[in-house]
Design a protein around this motif. Structure first.
Motif, short mmCIF file in Angstrom:
data_model
loop_
_atom_site.label_atom_id
_atom_site.label_comp_id
_atom_site.label_asym_id
_atom_site.label_seq_id
_atom_site.Cartn_x
_atom_site.Cartn_y
_atom_site.Cartn_z
N CYS A 27 0.66 -1.28 0.15
CA CYS A 27 0.03 -0.11 0.13
C CYS A 27 0.86 1.34 0.07
CB CYS A 27 -0.96 0.15 1.14
SG CYS A 27 -2.13 -1.26 1.20
N ALA A 28 1.81 1.33 0.96
CA ALA A 28 2.64 2.44 0.84
C ALA A 28 3.49 2.51 -0.39
CB ALA A 28 3.65 2.20 2.06
N PHE A 29 3.98 1.49 -1.15
CA PHE A 29 4.59 1.62 -2.49
C PHE A 29 3.85 2.06 -3.52
CE2 PHE A 29 5.98 -0.49 -6.29
CZ PHE A 29 7.26 -0.07 -6.19
N VAL A 37 1.06 9.91 5.67
CA VAL A 37 0.57 10.56 7.02
C VAL A 37 1.57 9.84 8.18
CG1 VAL A 37 -1.20 8.80 7.65
CG2 VAL A 37 -1.16 10.83 8.55
N VAL A 38 2.14 8.71 7.98
CA VAL A 38 2.96 7.92 9.02
C VAL A 38 4.44 8.60 8.53
CG1 VAL A 38 3.93 5.99 10.00
CG2 VAL A 38 1.38 6.03 8.95
N ARG A 39 4.98 9.37 9.14
CA ARG A 39 6.09 9.97 8.64
C ARG A 39 7.47 9.35 9.35
NH1 ARG A 39 4.41 14.70 6.75
NH2 ARG A 39 2.65 15.37 7.25
N VAL A 40 8.56 9.61 8.56
CA VAL A 40 9.87 9.04 8.79
C VAL A 40 10.28 9.41 10.05
CG1 VAL A 40 12.34 9.00 8.07
CG2 VAL A 40 10.42 8.85 6.27
N SER A 41 9.90 10.56 10.65
CA SER A 41 10.39 11.22 11.94
C SER A 41 9.89 10.23 13.04
CB SER A 41 10.27 12.53 12.05
OG SER A 41 8.37 12.73 12.03
N TRP A 42 8.85 9.45 12.67
CA TRP A 42 8.39 8.74 13.65
C TRP A 42 9.11 7.33 13.84
CZ3 TRP A 42 2.25 8.20 12.86
CH2 TRP A 42 1.76 9.71 12.83
N VAL A 43 9.76 7.20 13.22
CA VAL A 43 10.73 5.75 13.10
C VAL A 43 11.54 5.56 14.50
CG1 VAL A 43 12.75 4.52 11.88
CG2 VAL A 43 10.94 5.41 10.72
N SER A 202 4.10 -4.26 19.18
CA SER A 202 5.50 -4.21 18.56
C SER A 202 5.09 -4.54 17.07
CB SER A 202 6.25 -5.45 19.13
OG SER A 202 6.57 -4.93 20.55
N THR A 203 4.25 -5.39 16.65
CA THR A 203 3.78 -5.85 15.39
C THR A 203 3.23 -4.44 14.48
OG1 THR A 203 3.40 -8.09 15.91
CG2 THR A 203 2.47 -6.99 13.97
N LEU A 204 2.36 -3.75 15.25
CA LEU A 204 2.07 -2.48 14.66
C LEU A 204 2.99 -1.34 14.48
CD1 LEU A 204 -1.48 -2.54 16.32
CD2 LEU A 204 -1.07 -3.08 14.00
N ALA A 205 3.78 -1.37 15.45
CA ALA A 205 4.98 -0.49 15.37
C ALA A 205 6.00 -0.63 14.21
CB ALA A 205 5.83 -0.35 16.89
N VAL A 214 8.86 3.33 3.21
CA VAL A 214 8.57 2.83 1.95
C VAL A 214 7.61 4.13 1.16
CG1 VAL A 214 6.91 1.17 0.49
CG2 VAL A 214 8.23 0.55 2.23
N SER A 215 6.72 4.80 1.97
CA SER A 215 5.94 5.82 1.32
C SER A 215 6.69 6.95 1.00
CB SER A 215 4.80 6.19 2.28
OG SER A 215 5.25 6.68 3.71
N ALA A 216 7.91 7.15 1.95
CA ALA A 216 8.77 8.46 1.81
C ALA A 216 9.69 8.08 0.55
CB ALA A 216 9.56 8.72 2.95
N ASN A 217 9.94 6.84 0.29
CA ASN A 217 10.80 6.50 -0.99
C ASN A 217 10.39 5.74 -2.21
OD1 ASN A 217 13.64 7.47 0.12
ND2 ASN A 217 12.65 6.26 2.07
#
Length: 316
Positions: A27-29, A37-43, A202-205, A214-217
């Motif tokens: 989906c992200a791809f 909406v889920v940002r890289v800064s959240w990683v 943990s799975t959801l995280a 993936v969405s950012a790239n």
């Protein structure tokens, strides 16, 4: 009633982790604007939460088990700091990866074992205490070993800030685990109350980490996604195979061989994504191999668990 429903939902999420991560990555791809909406800064904070949860499941006394398997632990550790970083360098050169992608593959190879390896070892009917011990050792030594290995492997191509990586790993891995350990020690009832939801959380995280990267790239993945996937799959499979081969060479029993093989092949790819996004912000593609590895090793882990469980059942 509510607790029973939550447990069922949590069990469903954990059982279908591989499918969930795969669907999220697809989906992200294909729809990055919707999942962005889920940002890289959240990683980094997401991974910190996962490590906090890992700390909640451990006891200070468990670290004594680290010293009860010195031969196997040393063998597993040596394999981890040689096999996966070495494979990362070789595969990056064979496939002619750009410095950004090569850095990402090397980051995965130089990270400690992931907590998923303990679950896969359990499902494989392997030696779980040995697996947990190897994960603990590689994780606790990660602030020193990971930046050192990255600098050795790729420092001549990409500038590597050893102390910056040291502090990042201490912040995102060691500190949350220690806080989790202390939380469980001094607030055991509260720790027990959240223990049942930790695997699902943990799975959801991890799924959100994959979506963010993936969405950012996504645009760049359209150009090199197939090559990255090939490198990641080979890296993982060869890690399993070489870990298995070395353990057999040293004549370890079947269950210990399983633990070493799984521990060598499965890396903390979430940490690789976190380091890429925090330490190498100018090299956006460096986080992609970690995200692809997060997707793939959940698929390969399920397959490996079925194979090893049969082998270990036969060897009884």
């Amino acid at each position: 009633m509510k607790s029973g429903l939550l447990k069922k939902i949590g069990d469903f999420i954990v059982r279908n982790m591989a499918l969930l991560v795969l669907v999220a990555a697809v989906c992200a791809f294909f729809w990055p604007s919707a999942t962005g909406v889920v940002r890289v800064s959240w990683v980094t904070p997401l991974l910190g939460c996962v490590m906090f949860g890992m700390g909640l499941t451990m006891e200070f006394g468990e670290f004594r088990s680290v010293f009860s398997h010195p031969k196997e632990l040393l063998l597993g550790f040596v394999c981890q700091i040689t096999v996966m970083p070495g494979l990362a360098v070789v595969l990056s050169r064979v496939f002619g990866l750009t410095p950004e992608l090569a850095l990402g593959v090397v980051l995965v190879g130089c990270c400690p074992g992931g907590t998923s390896s303990n679950v896969i070892t359990f499902l494989s009917h392997g030696d779980v205490p040995l697996s947990v011990g190897m994960t603990c050792v590689s994780t606790l030594l990660a602030p020193v070993m990971t930046p050192l290995l990255v600098k050795i492997c790729i420092g001549a191509v990409v500038p590597v800030d050893f102390w910056g990586m040291f502090l990042s790993i201490a912040e995102v891995i060691i500190a949350p685990i220690c806080i989790g350990l202390l939380f469980k020690r001094f607030l055991p009832s509260a720790a027990r109350s959240v223990a049942s939801i930790l695997p699902a959380f943990s799975t959801l995280a991890i799924t959100m980490i994959v979506v963010a990267v993936v969405s950012a790239n996504a645009a760049r993945l359209h150009e090199c996604g197939l090559v990255v996937a090939c490198v990641v799959i080979l890296h993982n499979i060869l890690g399993y195979a070489l870990g298995f081969g070395v353990a057999k060479l040293f004549r370890l029993p079947s269950k210990k061989t399983t633990a070493v093989s799984v521990e060598v092949g499965m890396q903390n790819s979430g940490l690789a994504c976190s380091l890429a996004s925090s330490q190498f912000q100018a090299l956006a593609m460096a986080s992609v191999p970690g995200a692809v590895f997060s997707v793939w090793h959940n698929i390969s882990g399920a397959l490996v668990a079925r194979l090893f469980s049969r082998l270990n059942d036969v060897s009884k």
